[in-house]
Enzyme design. Structure first.
Site, short mmCIF file in Angstrom:
data_model
loop_
_atom_site.label_atom_id
_atom_site.label_comp_id
_atom_site.label_asym_id
_atom_site.label_seq_id
_atom_site.Cartn_x
_atom_site.Cartn_y
_atom_site.Cartn_z
N ASP A 30 0.83 -1.19 0.00
CA ASP A 30 0.00 0.00 0.00
C ASP A 30 0.87 1.26 0.00
O ASP A 30 2.11 1.16 -0.03
CB ASP A 30 -0.92 -0.03 1.22
CG ASP A 30 -2.29 0.55 0.94
OD1 ASP A 30 -2.39 1.42 0.05
OD2 ASP A 30 -3.26 0.14 1.60
N ASP B 57 -10.98 2.62 -3.63
CA ASP B 57 -11.36 1.28 -3.19
C ASP B 57 -12.77 0.93 -3.66
O ASP B 57 -13.64 1.79 -3.79
CB ASP B 57 -11.38 1.21 -1.66
CG ASP B 57 -10.02 1.36 -1.04
OD1 ASP B 57 -9.05 1.59 -1.78
OD2 ASP B 57 -9.93 1.27 0.20
#
Length: 560
Positions: free
Chosen positions: A170, A243
C-alpha cells in the site's frame, strides 16, 4: 485499500499490424522478482479479506475462506492466492526491527499459515505499506517521517522466510523528502520495494498501490499518468484508484453497484499499460456478496474479464449467492480474463445507456461485451461492422449460456437492468478485424466529426455511440472517420480531409504508450479543449500543441 516482467509484446493480430503506426511502442523490459523469473503472466486470481472483513481478520477467518475456495471448486479454477490485508501485526517492531505477528489473531504465526495454504495447493499473500505506517497505522516498511532507515530489505527477507508468494504494498503515510516531489518519492519507494523483493531470493508478485494515491477523477491529472507510466517497472499489478465499497454488517443490503461502475470507469481507458506481467487492477471482485444483484454480479465479472483485470475476491466465500458463484466460476469467463495475449479490452461505443467493449484474443477471436447502465431491461443490437468486422460471418458464443450461433449482421439480445452481455466471436470468411470505435479524451468524451463549428472540424463532445464518433485505424498511421482522414490543418487546428495515398505529412499518427497521439511530421500532440462541446455553445476544435509531460489533455484511448 489502494493496493511486471513487462513483456515486449507487439500488437499480434493482423488488424493491429495494419495499424502498426498507431500501436503503442513495446515497453522496455521491467524488473522481475529474481531478475529472470516471469511473474503474473496472466492476471492474478484469489481472495483478500479487506472489502468484507477490513480489520476484523484472524487466522480462523483466513483458513475458513481458503477452505471454502477449495470446497467450492473456485481454487481449482484459478482462484489460488489467499492474501491477508492490513491489521495482522502488532503496533511495534521487535528489538531487531522485525515485524511482529499479532498472535492473538494468528496464534500459529505466518510461516504456519503459509504452509497451511501451500498444503491446500494455494499461494500465500500478505499486506504491507511503502510508507512509515500502514493505512490503519501499523508499522510500514518505509522511512519514518523526517527521514531515517527504511525496512524494505528486512521485511522482504522476512516475507521470504515465511514463503510468501504475493505482496500487496500500500502507499499510506509515505514521507516526501525535501527537494523531491510526491511523485518522485513514490517512484523511489516502490523501486526500493521491487529491489528488495528481487534480492530476497524468493519470487514474490508485487501488487503496487502507487497510482491510487494520485487519482483525480476518472481521467486523472498529469502526476497520475506519470505514475501509471512507471509503476509497471516495479510491480506486476497496481491499484489505480479508489477502493471498492466495503461491506457494512450494520447495513448489509446497501447497494455497492455505483462503486463497481466507478472503478470500472477509471480503469476502462488504461489498456495501453496492460500485458503479460503487467495488469491494471480496479480492485476486488464483490460479485455474489451483499450489495449486488445477480445481474450486477455478472456485470462485474464480465467487465473485469474484458479488462484483463485481476480476479481477486473479497467476500465470505461460503456465503456467496448461487448466481454470484456461477458467474465467478464460469470457466468461459475465466478463460477470457486469463487470455495469454493479455490485451485489455477497449470501450468502442458508449452513451448514457450502453457501453460496448471489444477485446482481441490470442487465437484471433474477439470478445464483445455490452453493459446496460440503465435501471430497465433493454434490447441490444451491435452491428458487426461497428466493431471492425465487415462483410463477415462469425460464430458467436454467448459466454453466459455457452450457446453458439452463426451471425452475419449484428449481435442482438435483451439485457436486464445493470446486466452485461458477453460473446466470444470466431470469424470465418472475414477480412482481418479493423480497430473501430471511439477516440476518447478527458474521460467519457469523444472526438466528434459532425458539428456546426465548420466543415471538416473535429471537436470533443459527449459520447453518443453515433457514426460521427466511429473512427477506424488504418495503414500509414491514418485515423479515419466516414472515409476521411484526421489531418493537421491550417494553424494549430486538426480537421477531416480527403485521405492521400501512403504515409502523408499531416495524416500519419503514432499512439504512444503514455496515451499521446502524435502527428509524425510536426511531432506535436493531439490536444483536447478544456471541456467537451455542449448544445448551447460553439465547440472548440481539437488542435495540435507541443507534447507535454503526461498531460491529461493529450492522453487518448483508441479502439482495438
Amino acid at each position: 485499500m489502494p493496493s511486471r516482467l513487462r513483456a515486449s509484446l507487439p500488437c499480434l493480430t493482423a488488424a493491429a499490424l495494419l495499424a502498426l503506426a498507431l500501436c503503442p511502442a513495446p515497453a522496455a523490459a521491467g524488473p522481475t522478482a529474481t531478475g529472470d523469473t516471469p511473474l503474473a503472466l496472466t492476471p492474478p486470481m484469489g481472495w483478500n479479506n479487506w472489502a468484507h472483513y477490513m480489520c476484523e481478520i484472524d487466522e480462523a477467518t483466513v483458513v475458513a475462506n481458503a477452505d471454502a475456495l477449495v470446497s467450492s471448486g473456485l481454487a481449482a479454477k484459478g482462484y489460488d492466492t489467499v492474501t491477508v490485508d492490513d491489521c495482522w501485526m502488532e503496533k511495534s517492531r521487535d528489538a531487531q526491527g522485525n515485524l511482529v505477528v499479532d498472535t492473538a489473531k494468528f496464534p500459529h504465526g505466518m510461516a504456519w499459515l503459509g504452509a497451511y495454504l501451500h498444503g491446500k495447493g494455494l499461494k500465500f499473500g500478505i499486506y504491507e505499506d511503502a510508507g512509515s505506517l500502514t493505512c490503519e497505522r501499523y508499522p510500514g516498511s518505509g522511512a519514518p517521517e523526517g527521514g531515517g532507515a527504511d525496512h524494505y530489505a528486512r521485511d522482504a527477507r522476512q516475507f521470504a522466510s515465511w514463503n510468501v508468494d504475493y505482496v500487496k504494498m500500500d502507499g499510506c503515510n509515505l514521507w516526501v523528502p525535501p527537494g523531491r516531489t510526491k511523485e518522485e518519492a513514490y517512484r523511489d519507494a516502490y523501486n526500493s520495494v521491487a529491489r528488495a523483493l528481487r534480492d530476497s531470493g524468493r519470487p514474490m508478485v508485487l501488487s503496487a498501490s502507487a497510482p491510487a494515491y494520485f487519482q483525480q477523477g476518472e481521467w486523472g491529472g498529469s502526476d497520475w499518468h506519470k505514475v501509471l507510466d512507471w509503476v509497471g517497472e516495479t510491480g506486476q499489478l497496481w491499484r489505480e484508484g479508489r477502493d471498492i465499497k466495503v461491506y457494512k454488517p450494520s447495513s448489509p443490503a446497501t447497494s455497492r453497484w455505483s462503486s463497481v461502475l466507478g472503478n470500472y470507469g477509471y480503469n476502462r481507458w488504461l489498456g495501453r499499460y496492460a500485458g503479460p506481467g503487467n495488469w491494471n487492477d480496479p480492485d476486488f471482485l464483490i460479485a455474489g456478496a451483499p450489495g449486488l444483484t445477480d445481474a450486477e454480479s455478472r456485470s462485474q465479472v464480465g467487465l473485469w474479464a474484458m479488462m484483463a483485470a485481476p480476479f481477486i475476491l473479497s467476500s465470505e466465500v461460503s456465503e456467496l449467492t448461487p448466481g454470484g458463484l456461477a458467474a465467478l466460476g464460469n470457466t468461459r469467463l475465466i478463460a477470457l480474463d486469463q487470455d495469454p495475449m493479455g490485451r485489455q479490452g477497449a470501450v468502442v461505443s458508449s452513451n448514457a445507456t450502453f457501453d460496448v467493449l471489444v477485446r482481441p484474443l490470442a487465437n484471433g477471436d474477439r470478445a464483445v461485451a455490452v453493459l446496460n447502465r440503465s435501471a430497465a431491461a433493454r434490447d441490444v443490437s451491435v452491428p458487426l461492422a461497428d466493431i471492425g468486422l465487415r462483410a463477415c460471418t462469425v460464430d458467436a458464443e454467448d459466454l453466459w449460456s455457452g450457446r453458439t450461433e452463426e451471425v452475419s449482421d449484428a449481435l442482438t439480445g435483451r439485457l436486464a437492468a445493470h446486466d452485461t452481455a458477453l460473446w466470444r466471436l470466431t470469424p470465418h470468411g472475414c477480412a482481418e478485424a479493423v480497430p473501430t470505435g471511439q477516440l476518447n479524451g478527458l474521460g467519457a468524451a469523444c472526438a466528434d466529426g459532425a458539428n456546426t463549428t465548420g466543415v471538416g472540424a473535429v471537436v470533443l463532445a459527449g459520447c453518443t455511440a453515433g457514426g460521427d464518433q466511429r473512427w477506424t485505424l488504418g495503414g500509414g498511421g491514418r485515423v479515419r472517420l466516414d472515409g476521411k482522414c484526421l489531418t493537421a490543418g491550417g494553424g494549430a487546428a486538426v480537421e477531416l480531409a480527403e485521405c492521400a495515398p501512403g504515409r502523408q505529412a499531416g495524416q500519419s499518427w503514432h499512439h504512444r504508450r503514455d496515451g499521446a497521439l502524435v502527428e509524425e511530421t510536426s511531432g506535436q500532440c493531439l490536444t483536447a479543449p478544456a471541456a467537451p462541446a455542449t448544445a448551447d455553445a460553439v465547440a472548440e476544435r481539437l488542435r495540435l500543441a507541443p507534447c507535454g509531460d503526461h498531460r491529461a489533455d493529450q492522453a487518448w484511448s483508441l479502439p482495438v
